[in-house]
Enzyme design. Structure first.
Site, PDB file in Angstrom:
ATOM      1  N   LYS A   9      -4.695   1.231   8.827  1.00  7.51           N
ATOM      2  CA  LYS A   9      -4.115   2.458   8.247  1.00  7.51           C
ATOM      3  C   LYS A   9      -3.927   2.334   6.737  1.00  7.51           C
ATOM      4  CE  LYS A   9       0.550   3.247   8.425  1.00  7.51           C
ATOM      5  NZ  LYS A   9       1.188   3.586   7.142  1.00  7.51           N
ATOM      6  N   ASN A  10      -3.309   1.245   6.304  1.00  7.50           N
ATOM      7  CA  ASN A  10      -2.900   1.177   4.899  1.00  7.50           C
ATOM      8  C   ASN A  10      -4.068   0.912   3.944  1.00  7.50           C
ATOM      9  OD1 ASN A  10      -0.335   1.877   5.587  1.00  7.50           O
ATOM     10  ND2 ASN A  10       0.476  -0.210   5.567  1.00  7.50           N
ATOM     11  N   CYS A  22       8.117   6.722   5.919  1.00  5.98           N
ATOM     12  CA  CYS A  22       9.232   6.153   6.682  1.00  5.98           C
ATOM     13  C   CYS A  22      10.458   6.003   5.774  1.00  5.98           C
ATOM     14  CB  CYS A  22       8.848   4.792   7.248  1.00  5.98           C
ATOM     15  SG  CYS A  22       7.617   4.872   8.550  1.00  5.98           S
ATOM     16  N   ARG A  35      12.999   4.290  -2.008  1.00  5.47           N
ATOM     17  CA  ARG A  35      11.617   3.801  -2.136  1.00  5.47           C
ATOM     18  C   ARG A  35      11.088   4.226  -3.504  1.00  5.47           C
ATOM     19  NH1 ARG A  35       8.216   4.486   3.393  1.00  5.47           N
ATOM     20  NH2 ARG A  35       6.875   3.028   2.298  1.00  5.47           N
ATOM     21  N   ASP A  56       6.276  -5.059   8.016  1.00  5.11           N
ATOM     22  CA  ASP A  56       5.873  -4.068   9.018  1.00  5.11           C
ATOM     23  C   ASP A  56       5.808  -4.656  10.425  1.00  5.11           C
ATOM     24  OD1 ASP A  56       5.810  -2.151   7.075  1.00  5.11           O
ATOM     25  OD2 ASP A  56       3.650  -2.274   6.728  1.00  5.11           O
ATOM     26  N   ARG A  66       1.616   8.383  13.743  1.00  8.68           N
ATOM     27  CA  ARG A  66       1.183   8.339  12.341  1.00  8.68           C
ATOM     28  C   ARG A  66       0.303   7.119  12.117  1.00  8.68           C
ATOM     29  NH1 ARG A  66       5.588   7.281   8.781  1.00  8.68           N
ATOM     30  NH2 ARG A  66       3.799   6.827   7.502  1.00  8.68           N
TER      31      ARG A  66
HETATM   32  N1  EPU Z   1       9.229  -1.145  -5.214  1.00  6.53           N
HETATM   33  C1  EPU Z   1       9.866  -0.907  -6.396  1.00  6.53           C
HETATM   34  N2  EPU Z   1       9.242  -0.112  -7.325  1.00  6.53           N
HETATM   35  C2  EPU Z   1       8.029   0.444  -7.113  1.00  6.53           C
HETATM   36  C3  EPU Z   1       7.374   0.187  -5.887  1.00  6.53           C
HETATM   37  C4  EPU Z   1       8.004  -0.612  -4.954  1.00  6.53           C
HETATM   38  O1  EPU Z   1      10.978  -1.385  -6.627  1.00  6.53           O
HETATM   39  O2  EPU Z   1       7.520   1.141  -7.987  1.00  6.53           O
HETATM   40  C5  EPU Z   1       9.870  -2.023  -4.211  1.00  6.53           C
HETATM   41  C6  EPU Z   1      10.180  -1.282  -2.916  1.00  6.53           C
HETATM   42  O3  EPU Z   1      11.430  -0.633  -2.985  1.00  6.53           O
HETATM   43  C7  EPU Z   1      10.141  -2.404  -1.912  1.00  6.53           C
HETATM   44  C8  EPU Z   1       9.080  -3.357  -2.467  1.00  6.53           C
HETATM   45  O4  EPU Z   1       8.931  -3.016  -3.833  1.00  6.53           O
HETATM   46  O5  EPU Z   1      11.370  -3.074  -1.897  1.00  6.53           O
HETATM   47  C9  EPU Z   1       7.737  -3.272  -1.798  1.00  6.53           C
HETATM   48  O6  EPU Z   1       7.247  -1.938  -1.811  1.00  6.53           O
HETATM   49  P1  EPU Z   1       5.689  -1.599  -1.819  1.00  6.53           P
HETATM   50  O7  EPU Z   1       5.392  -0.797  -3.021  1.00  6.53           O
HETATM   51  O8  EPU Z   1       4.899  -2.851  -1.606  1.00  6.53           O
HETATM   52  O9  EPU Z   1       5.561  -0.661  -0.547  1.00  6.53           O
HETATM   53  P2  EPU Z   1       4.609   0.582  -0.364  1.00  6.53           P
HETATM   54  O10 EPU Z   1       3.349   0.385  -1.111  1.00  6.53           O
HETATM   55  O11 EPU Z   1       5.365   1.838  -0.590  1.00  6.53           O
HETATM   56  C10 EPU Z   1       3.272  -0.407   1.620  1.00  6.53           C
HETATM   57  C11 EPU Z   1       2.972   0.014   3.025  1.00  6.53           C
HETATM   58  C12 EPU Z   1       4.211  -0.094   3.888  1.00  6.53           C
HETATM   59  C13 EPU Z   1       4.737  -1.522   3.821  1.00  6.53           C
HETATM   60  C14 EPU Z   1       4.938  -1.972   2.365  1.00  6.53           C
HETATM   61  C15 EPU Z   1       5.303  -3.433   2.239  1.00  6.53           C
HETATM   62  C16 EPU Z   1       1.248   1.652   2.655  1.00  6.53           C
HETATM   63  C17 EPU Z   1       0.839   3.074   2.702  1.00  6.53           C
HETATM   64  N3  EPU Z   1       2.499   1.395   3.011  1.00  6.53           N
HETATM   65  O12 EPU Z   1       4.289   0.496   1.165  1.00  6.53           O
HETATM   66  O13 EPU Z   1       3.763   0.168   5.205  1.00  6.53           O
HETATM   67  O14 EPU Z   1       5.967  -1.612   4.499  1.00  6.53           O
HETATM   68  O15 EPU Z   1       3.726  -1.762   1.629  1.00  6.53           O
HETATM   69  O16 EPU Z   1       4.314  -4.247   2.786  1.00  6.53           O
HETATM   70  O17 EPU Z   1       0.456   0.783   2.336  1.00  6.53           O
HETATM   71  C18 EPU Z   1       3.863   0.949   7.421  1.00  6.53           C
HETATM   72  O18 EPU Z   1       2.629   0.854   7.480  1.00  6.53           O
HETATM   73  O19 EPU Z   1       4.589   1.128   8.440  1.00  6.53           O
HETATM   74  C19 EPU Z   1       4.521   0.854   6.114  1.00  6.53           C
HETATM   75  C20 EPU Z   1       5.739   1.311   5.890  1.00  6.53           C
END
Ligand code: EPU
Length: 434
Positions: A26-27, A121, A126, A312, A404
């Site tokens: 998915k990601n 989620c 976030r 995850d 999803r």
């Molecule tokens: N963070 C910041 N600032 C930013 C971005 C992130 O402080 O600008 C922090 C977040 O608050 C968090 C950490 O950095 O504490 C990691 O966040 P990340 O940006 O890596 O998460 P994401 O890209 O929003 C993706 C996956 C999530 C998964 C996370 C962590 C996708 C679409 N989503 O989210 O997947 O939990 O990486 O591995 O790739 C899922 O598939 O169920 C899911 C939630």
């Protein structure tokens, strides 16, 4: 039929046995699908999971003028020759976290972007400050106003630059990569995230003619190119779906051969399962997970960015820790609020105490079926695992979260012996969602 109105009903307590295939990740898929707009050409994407988040991504593309043709259930042709930036409907982008990739992709193609703030989620705050910091480093002015983000490159052209990520972020790393692919000069992302979906997105972009090196390490170097072209590309297998099935085999005292996986991506899950006394056998592109009669050993687990134990997999692992002997500790270090599912597990008999970012999990002999909610995507899959391991009947509400991210979950589980179905109001029953 609208799955948001359905409930999953499980009659638990049977070991799951057989072969279960894993779909595309998915990601990786959400990033790759949205990044096709950088190509100004036709792409064919294979092994695309048939899940709600991908269908939303494809709808977003259609809304902005991209031609999308489904060639089969898991193959789609995307023609991004014509794209109108800045008009993705808020109702669609707010349904999905990964819609933030539209910002990087529109910036990369047009030097400007106007996109609604993403949904997804609920794990507490976030932020996307690191994405914004990256776009600004590439010479963009970024404004947040009324639920929208507007980013504009000075003179319409992004300039390569160095970006140091203050936190390791998957989305931030990919988004800056998308914006930088066609920038003038070279961009260097330091403290980049290492996740396999970052490597897959970089591989896709490179196959389209981009010049990206170092994806999968701390430092990614992107030399801007003038133009990308279309390709045929196959998405990698979903390591979180695979990990979910591994835990499922262990929790139901089952024996599952999980196929279409990259075992290396599962190392952290495999290591914990082995520590708990579960047998894991890797063989080419499959892993077999088998649990005998012996009790599970307690273990401590801490979630970390890749290659650490994935956040995850936190809820699914928690289910297994509930079934181990003694007190295990599960520490969440990525999301500030990932334990909302614990109250649901407690309804099934779990004994868990939350202490800050740590769940102290006391082993119980078995779960008992109950009525629970899928509070988010992975929490939902954890409820399915607990229900399949439990004595009695479990009912899961708010299951749209699950669909999803998991393709044909009901059909795949029924094929390995699960007694699971979806029921809709007025007692109309459906066993899958085709
Ligand atoms: N963070 C910041 N600032 C930013 C971005 C992130 O402080 O600008 C922090 C977040 O608050 C968090 C950490 O950095 O504490 C990691 O966040 P990340 O940006 O890596 O998460 P994401 O890209 O929003 C993706 C996956 C999530 C998964 C996370 C962590 C996708 C679409 N989503 O989210 O997947 O939990 O990486 O591995 O790739 C899922 O598939 O169920 C899911 C939630």
């Amino acid at each position: 039929m609208d799955i948001s109105k359905g409930k999953i009903i499980i009659s638990g307590g049977k070991p799951l046995v057989g072969e279960i295939p894993v779909s595309g990740m998915k990601n990786a898929a959400v990033a790759i699908v949205l990044s096709t707009i950088l190509t100004e050409d036709k792409c064919i994407i294979e092994n695309l999971p048939d899940i709600a988040d991908i269908n939303i991504s494809l709808q977003i593309l259609e809304e902005i003028g991209v031609k999308v043709k489904k060639l089969s259930k898991n193959t789609v042709e995307i023609d991004a020759t014509y794209v109108s930036p800045g008009i993705a409907p808020y109702e669609l982008v707010s349904k999905m976290r990964a819609s933030y990739y539209l910002i990087g992709a529109e910036l990369g193609r047009f030097g400007r972007a106007f996109v609604g703030l993403p949904g997804g989620c609920d794990f507490g705050v976030r932020p996307i400050d690191q994405h914004i910091k990256g776009f600004e480093a590439l010479g963009c002015e970024v404004k947040l106003d009324g639920g929208y983000i507007e980013a504009t490159a000075k003179n319409g052209v992004l300039q390569g630059s160095s970006v140091y990520m203050d936190v390791v972020t998957v989305g931030g790393t990919i988004n800056v990569m998308l914006a930088a692919v066609k920038a003038e000069g070279t961009t260097i992302i330091e403290n980049a995230a290492h996740e396999p979906h970052i490597v897959d997105t970089a591989n896709f972009l490179n196959a389209c003619g981009a010049d990206i090196s170092g994806a999968g390490t701390d430092v990614i170097r992107i030399r801007g190119v003038k133009k990308l072209h279309g390709v045929t590309y196959t998405i990698i297998p979903d390591m979180i779906e695979a990990g979910t099935f591994m835990i499922l085999a262990a929790a139901t005292k089952g024996d599952l051969k999980i196929t279409n996986v990259i075992p290396k991506h599962l190392d952290s899950v495999t290591a914990k399962l082995c520590e708990m006394g579960v047998e894991v056998i890797e063989d080419g592109d499959s892993v077999t997970v088998r649990r005998g009669a012996a009790p599970l050993n307690k273990v401590n687990v801490k979630t970390l960015p890749y290659p650490g134990f994935p956040t995850d997999m936190n809820p699914q692992m928690c289910v297994l820790l509930c079934l181990a002997n003694g007190l295990s500790r599960l520490t969440e270090s990525v999301w500030e609020s990932r334990f909302r599912y614990v109250e649901e597990l407690k309804r099934m008999g779990a004994k868990i105490n939350i202490n800050g970012r740590c769940a102290e999990v006391e082993g119980i002999p078995e779960f008992t079926g109950a009525s629970v909610r899928a509070v988010d995507l992975r929490a939902g899959s954890a409820m399915v695992i607990a229900g399949l391991a439990a004595k009695g009947i479990t009912q899961i509400d708010e299951i749209y979260h699950i669909f999803r991210g998991y393709e044909d979950l009901i059909g795949k589980l029924q094929a390995v012996g699960a007694d699971i179905k979806v029921v809709y109001p007025k007692n109309i029953e459906f066993s899958d969602f085709d």
